[in-house]
Design a protein around this motif. Structure first.
Motif, PDB file in Angstrom:
ATOM      1  N   GLY A  23     -12.277  -5.420   1.669  1.00  0.00           N
ATOM      2  CA  GLY A  23     -11.024  -4.976   1.070  1.00  0.00           C
ATOM      3  C   GLY A  23     -11.115  -4.581  -0.390  1.00  0.00           C
ATOM      4  O   GLY A  23     -10.098  -4.247  -1.002  1.00  0.00           O
ATOM      5  N   ALA A  24     -12.299  -4.610  -0.981  1.00  0.00           N
ATOM      6  CA  ALA A  24     -12.436  -4.258  -2.399  1.00  0.00           C
ATOM      7  C   ALA A  24     -11.939  -2.841  -2.669  1.00  0.00           C
ATOM      8  O   ALA A  24     -11.265  -2.598  -3.672  1.00  0.00           O
ATOM      9  N   CYS A  25     -12.239  -1.914  -1.787  1.00  0.00           N
ATOM     10  CA  CYS A  25     -11.773  -0.533  -1.999  1.00  0.00           C
ATOM     11  C   CYS A  25     -10.255  -0.464  -1.939  1.00  0.00           C
ATOM     12  O   CYS A  25      -9.633   0.301  -2.687  1.00  0.00           O
ATOM     13  N   CYS A  26      -9.640  -1.278  -1.115  1.00  0.00           N
ATOM     14  CA  CYS A  26      -8.179  -1.294  -0.982  1.00  0.00           C
ATOM     15  C   CYS A  26      -7.503  -1.943  -2.188  1.00  0.00           C
ATOM     16  O   CYS A  26      -6.354  -1.624  -2.498  1.00  0.00           O
ATOM     17  N   ARG A  27      -8.198  -2.841  -2.851  1.00  0.00           N
ATOM     18  CA  ARG A  27      -7.634  -3.517  -4.017  1.00  0.00           C
ATOM     19  C   ARG A  27      -7.823  -2.728  -5.312  1.00  0.00           C
ATOM     20  O   ARG A  27      -7.333  -3.143  -6.356  1.00  0.00           O
ATOM     21  N   HIS A  28      -8.510  -1.581  -5.233  1.00  0.00           N
ATOM     22  CA  HIS A  28      -8.768  -0.793  -6.441  1.00  0.00           C
ATOM     23  C   HIS A  28      -8.468   0.689  -6.259  1.00  0.00           C
ATOM     24  O   HIS A  28      -9.120   1.532  -6.867  1.00  0.00           O
ATOM     25  N   VAL A  29      -7.450   1.019  -5.468  1.00  0.00           N
ATOM     26  CA  VAL A  29      -7.132   2.434  -5.228  1.00  0.00           C
ATOM     27  C   VAL A  29      -6.628   3.137  -6.483  1.00  0.00           C
ATOM     28  O   VAL A  29      -6.705   4.357  -6.587  1.00  0.00           O
ATOM     29  N   GLY A  30      -6.142   2.382  -7.444  1.00  0.00           N
ATOM     30  CA  GLY A  30      -5.639   2.977  -8.671  1.00  0.00           C
ATOM     31  C   GLY A  30      -6.714   3.535  -9.584  1.00  0.00           C
ATOM     32  O   GLY A  30      -6.411   4.244 -10.541  1.00  0.00           O
TER      33      GLY A  30
ATOM     34  N   ALA B 247      -9.287   5.620  -8.732  1.00  0.00           N
ATOM     35  CA  ALA B 247      -9.784   6.963  -8.381  1.00  0.00           C
ATOM     36  C   ALA B 247      -8.627   7.921  -8.140  1.00  0.00           C
ATOM     37  O   ALA B 247      -7.627   7.564  -7.496  1.00  0.00           O
ATOM     38  N   GLU B 248      -8.769   9.113  -8.654  1.00  0.00           N
ATOM     39  CA  GLU B 248      -7.735  10.128  -8.476  1.00  0.00           C
ATOM     40  C   GLU B 248      -7.452  10.374  -6.989  1.00  0.00           C
ATOM     41  O   GLU B 248      -6.306  10.574  -6.584  1.00  0.00           O
ATOM     42  N   GLU B 249      -8.488  10.330  -6.165  1.00  0.00           N
ATOM     43  CA  GLU B 249      -8.349  10.626  -4.735  1.00  0.00           C
ATOM     44  C   GLU B 249      -7.511   9.588  -3.993  1.00  0.00           C
ATOM     45  O   GLU B 249      -6.962   9.885  -2.931  1.00  0.00           O
ATOM     46  N   THR B 250      -7.440   8.363  -4.522  1.00  0.00           N
ATOM     47  CA  THR B 250      -6.710   7.294  -3.828  1.00  0.00           C
ATOM     48  C   THR B 250      -5.497   6.775  -4.597  1.00  0.00           C
ATOM     49  O   THR B 250      -4.762   5.930  -4.087  1.00  0.00           O
ATOM     50  N   ARG B 251      -5.275   7.296  -5.775  1.00  0.00           N
ATOM     51  CA  ARG B 251      -4.185   6.797  -6.634  1.00  0.00           C
ATOM     52  C   ARG B 251      -2.820   6.898  -5.956  1.00  0.00           C
ATOM     53  O   ARG B 251      -1.937   6.081  -6.203  1.00  0.00           O
ATOM     54  N   PHE B 252      -2.630   7.872  -5.086  1.00  0.00           N
ATOM     55  CA  PHE B 252      -1.344   8.029  -4.396  1.00  0.00           C
ATOM     56  C   PHE B 252      -1.012   6.832  -3.508  1.00  0.00           C
ATOM     57  O   PHE B 252       0.139   6.645  -3.108  1.00  0.00           O
TER      58      PHE B 252
ATOM     59  N   ASP C 138       0.062  -1.959  -8.703  1.00  0.00           N
ATOM     60  CA  ASP C 138      -0.850  -2.916  -9.334  1.00  0.00           C
ATOM     61  C   ASP C 138      -2.313  -2.587  -9.072  1.00  0.00           C
ATOM     62  O   ASP C 138      -3.197  -3.404  -9.289  1.00  0.00           O
ATOM     63  N   GLY C 139      -2.566  -1.374  -8.591  1.00  0.00           N
ATOM     64  CA  GLY C 139      -3.932  -0.955  -8.296  1.00  0.00           C
ATOM     65  C   GLY C 139      -4.344  -1.168  -6.856  1.00  0.00           C
ATOM     66  O   GLY C 139      -5.354  -0.645  -6.403  1.00  0.00           O
ATOM     67  N   THR C 140      -3.556  -1.935  -6.119  1.00  0.00           N
ATOM     68  CA  THR C 140      -3.855  -2.239  -4.714  1.00  0.00           C
ATOM     69  C   THR C 140      -3.117  -1.261  -3.811  1.00  0.00           C
ATOM     70  O   THR C 140      -2.001  -0.838  -4.111  1.00  0.00           O
ATOM     71  N   CYS C 141      -3.733  -0.933  -2.699  1.00  0.00           N
ATOM     72  CA  CYS C 141      -3.119  -0.025  -1.730  1.00  0.00           C
ATOM     73  C   CYS C 141      -1.841  -0.642  -1.170  1.00  0.00           C
ATOM     74  O   CYS C 141      -1.814  -1.818  -0.798  1.00  0.00           O
TER      75      CYS C 141
END
Length: 99
Positions: free
Chosen positions: A17-24, A26-31, A36-39
């Motif tokens: 889940g590290a990628c899910c907790r840091h979506v904020g 990367a531009e590609e996942t910021r949406f 709080d940075g988490t998906c």
């Protein structure tokens, strides 16, 4: 005669889940950021995606590769680059988790 294409190896996701907790980050996942940075679709308790079957393209490593990187880098190299990013994000989690 048709060329036989060997199947690609599957991306070795550990489901941490590290990628899910840091979506904020990367531009590609910021949406996907819930603020709080988490998906917004990340289920903290189950450490899983609440919309896994319908998750966006950027969350599907193989399809994202086919759509954006297939002509830029080989699949195995793409996996290795993503695994390095996974390790970086996991290290960020470890650095901020209470002992």
């Amino acid at each position: 005669m048709h060329d036989v294409v060997a199947p690609r190896r599957t991306f070795p996701c550990t489901g941490c889940g590290a990628c899910c907790r840091h979506v904020g980050l990367a531009e590609e996942t910021r949406f996907l950021d819930r603020g709080d940075g988490t998906c917004r679709h990340f289920d903290e308790a189950g450490r899983s995606c609440a919309i896994y079957a319908e998750r966006p393209l950027v969350c599907r490593v193989d399809r994202y590769y086919d759509a954006h990187y297939v002509h830029l880098v080989g699949w195995d190299e793409f996996i290795e680059l993503n695994l390095m990013e996974c390790a970086r994000l996991a290290a960020m989690d470890e650095a901020t988790s209470p002992d």
